[in-house]
Design a protein around this motif. Sequence first.
Motif, PDB file in Angstrom:
ATOM      1  N   ASP A  24       0.861  -1.196   0.000  1.00 53.96           N
ATOM      2  CA  ASP A  24       0.000   0.000   0.000  1.00 53.96           C
ATOM      3  C   ASP A  24       0.895   1.244   0.000  1.00 53.96           C
ATOM      4  O   ASP A  24       1.141   1.858   1.041  1.00 53.96           O
ATOM      5  N   ILE A  25       1.387   1.590  -1.188  1.00 55.34           N
ATOM      6  CA  ILE A  25       2.417   2.636  -1.305  1.00 55.34           C
ATOM      7  C   ILE A  25       1.886   4.006  -0.897  1.00 55.34           C
ATOM      8  O   ILE A  25       2.571   4.761  -0.200  1.00 55.34           O
ATOM      9  N   ASP A  26       0.659   4.344  -1.301  1.00 57.68           N
ATOM     10  CA  ASP A  26       0.095   5.659  -0.955  1.00 57.68           C
ATOM     11  C   ASP A  26       0.057   5.855   0.560  1.00 57.68           C
ATOM     12  O   ASP A  26       0.456   6.904   1.078  1.00 57.68           O
ATOM     13  N   ALA A  27      -0.428   4.837   1.259  1.00 62.74           N
ATOM     14  CA  ALA A  27      -0.526   4.932   2.722  1.00 62.74           C
ATOM     15  C   ALA A  27       0.866   4.947   3.353  1.00 62.74           C
ATOM     16  O   ALA A  27       1.101   5.643   4.342  1.00 62.74           O
ATOM     17  N   ALA A  28       1.793   4.192   2.767  1.00 59.54           N
ATOM     18  CA  ALA A  28       3.162   4.165   3.298  1.00 59.54           C
ATOM     19  C   ALA A  28       3.809   5.544   3.177  1.00 59.54           C
ATOM     20  O   ALA A  28       4.437   6.028   4.124  1.00 59.54           O
ATOM     21  N   VAL A  29       3.634   6.169   2.026  1.00 65.30           N
ATOM     22  CA  VAL A  29       4.212   7.495   1.809  1.00 65.30           C
ATOM     23  C   VAL A  29       3.627   8.497   2.806  1.00 65.30           C
ATOM     24  O   VAL A  29       4.341   9.336   3.369  1.00 65.30           O
ATOM     25  N   LYS A  30       2.329   8.378   3.051  1.00 69.00           N
ATOM     26  CA  LYS A  30       1.661   9.263   4.019  1.00 69.00           C
ATOM     27  C   LYS A  30       2.257   9.046   5.424  1.00 69.00           C
ATOM     28  O   LYS A  30       2.504  10.000   6.170  1.00 69.00           O
ATOM     29  N   ALA A  31       2.493   7.797   5.763  1.00 68.20           N
ATOM     30  CA  ALA A  31       3.067   7.487   7.081  1.00 68.20           C
ATOM     31  C   ALA A  31       4.508   7.982   7.187  1.00 68.20           C
ATOM     32  O   ALA A  31       4.926   8.500   8.230  1.00 68.20           O
ATOM     33  N   TYR A  32       5.281   7.846   6.095  1.00 69.81           N
ATOM     34  CA  TYR A  32       6.659   8.374   6.105  1.00 69.81           C
ATOM     35  C   TYR A  32       6.646   9.899   6.249  1.00 69.81           C
ATOM     36  O   TYR A  32       7.538  10.480   6.884  1.00 69.81           O
ATOM     37  N   ALA A  33       5.639  10.539   5.658  1.00 68.00           N
ATOM     38  CA  ALA A  33       5.499  12.000   5.814  1.00 68.00           C
ATOM     39  C   ALA A  33       5.243  12.353   7.283  1.00 68.00           C
ATOM     40  O   ALA A  33       5.757  13.356   7.786  1.00 68.00           O
ATOM     41  N   GLU A  34       4.461  11.516   7.973  1.00 66.64           N
ATOM     42  CA  GLU A  34       4.237  11.712   9.417  1.00 66.64           C
ATOM     43  C   GLU A  34       5.562  11.599  10.173  1.00 66.64           C
ATOM     44  O   GLU A  34       5.846  12.366  11.093  1.00 66.64           O
ATOM     45  N   VAL A  35       6.369  10.617   9.781  1.00 68.36           N
ATOM     46  CA  VAL A  35       7.690  10.423  10.399  1.00 68.36           C
ATOM     47  C   VAL A  35       8.517  11.702  10.271  1.00 68.36           C
ATOM     48  O   VAL A  35       9.148  12.155  11.220  1.00 68.36           O
ATOM     49  N   LEU A  36       8.496  12.286   9.077  1.00 68.89           N
ATOM     50  CA  LEU A  36       9.266  13.519   8.840  1.00 68.89           C
ATOM     51  C   LEU A  36       8.736  14.689   9.662  1.00 68.89           C
ATOM     52  O   LEU A  36       9.504  15.545  10.098  1.00 68.89           O
ATOM     53  N   ASP A  37       7.422  14.730   9.874  1.00 68.69           N
ATOM     54  CA  ASP A  37       6.841  15.787  10.713  1.00 68.69           C
ATOM     55  C   ASP A  37       7.342  15.671  12.157  1.00 68.69           C
ATOM     56  O   ASP A  37       7.648  16.662  12.813  1.00 68.69           O
ATOM     57  N   ILE A  38       7.426  14.423  12.633  1.00 69.60           N
ATOM     58  CA  ILE A  38       7.865  14.194  14.016  1.00 69.60           C
ATOM     59  C   ILE A  38       9.366  14.431  14.149  1.00 69.60           C
ATOM     60  O   ILE A  38       9.851  14.952  15.147  1.00 69.60           O
ATOM     61  N   ASP A  39      10.122  14.028  13.117  1.00 64.06           N
ATOM     62  CA  ASP A  39      11.597  14.092  13.154  1.00 64.06           C
ATOM     63  C   ASP A  39      12.111  14.760  11.869  1.00 64.06           C
ATOM     64  O   ASP A  39      12.540  14.093  10.938  1.00 64.06           O
ATOM     65  N   PRO A  40      12.063  16.101  11.817  1.00 61.67           N
ATOM     66  CA  PRO A  40      12.475  16.811  10.590  1.00 61.67           C
ATOM     67  C   PRO A  40      13.925  16.546  10.170  1.00 61.67           C
ATOM     68  O   PRO A  40      14.252  16.635   8.996  1.00 61.67           O
ATOM     69  N   GLU A  41      14.799  16.213  11.129  1.00 62.20           N
ATOM     70  CA  GLU A  41      16.198  15.911  10.769  1.00 62.20           C
ATOM     71  C   GLU A  41      16.327  14.559  10.073  1.00 62.20           C
ATOM     72  O   GLU A  41      17.325  14.283   9.432  1.00 62.20           O
ATOM     73  N   ASP A  42      15.310  13.740  10.227  1.00 61.22           N
ATOM     74  CA  ASP A  42      15.177  12.488   9.465  1.00 61.22           C
ATOM     75  C   ASP A  42      16.255  11.457   9.785  1.00 61.22           C
ATOM     76  O   ASP A  42      16.956  10.958   8.915  1.00 61.22           O
TER      77      ASP A  42
END
Length: 270
Positions: A24-42
């Motif tokens: 489920d690539i669309d949902a995965a990308v959305k979740a990775y975007a959440e990760v970036l919101d929490i941890d902008p330094e990535d």
Amino acid sequence: MAKIDEEALAEAYNRALALEKSGDIDAAVKAYAEVLDIDPEDHGGASVRIAALDRGDAPPKAPDAYVETLFDQHAEAFEDILVEQLGYAVPALVRQRLQTLGLGPFKRMLDLGCGTGLTGGTLRDMVDDITGIDISENMVELAHEKDLYETLYVAEIEDFLEDNDDEAFDLITATDVLPYLGALEPLFFGAAENMVDGGLFIFSSETRPADVLAERPYMVGPHQRFVHAETYVRERLAATGFEIVEITDINVRMQDGEPSPGHLVIAKKK
């Protein structure tokens, strides 16, 4: 830096990985975007994973926090993983090409992304003085224990090349560095700035067939590693004052039982 919510970060990251695995690539990308919101330094490399899924443009390089974390975590097992499990032999190929071409010995070598010292150790008897640099403190500590380098720095490569005012080098190596970089101009320009005229710049890169790259200079491949078009590598070298001595087709490493095609490039500063 704001404190990261580690629990929320782990939850979002694990959810993203599970969604990616399920297809489920669309949902995965959305979740990775959440990760970036929490941890902008990535620290987890979410931006690189999004690019590997062919969503959004590839970043100009892997985030520093991600590369540092990745190598700090794997430092102790690094050589075993790379050499024994992935069949990585680029340092030996560098030595072989130098000897075949009758190049060397060298006065001063700069080993970019030195890791635990695989390349420094392989070339030690061909160089008077070796400086190593790596973003991972754990890696540099292991390299230090081997007593291969006259000087070792913990630093990000492009920053180091920009700020360094040590004596110029006549050999600069960057083995397994390009898979963490997209845009190559800062690295190539920095190498040229820190090198004597006629000095050699030797590096490995990974690539993919032209139809996969589809006219892109670089992209993030399936294993979150940057791959580069040979035409782009050649263009950037010419633009930063290098002439190519040779480009050799190599297998950089094995990944999931498949070879990772790439190049070993020897360039000379004009």
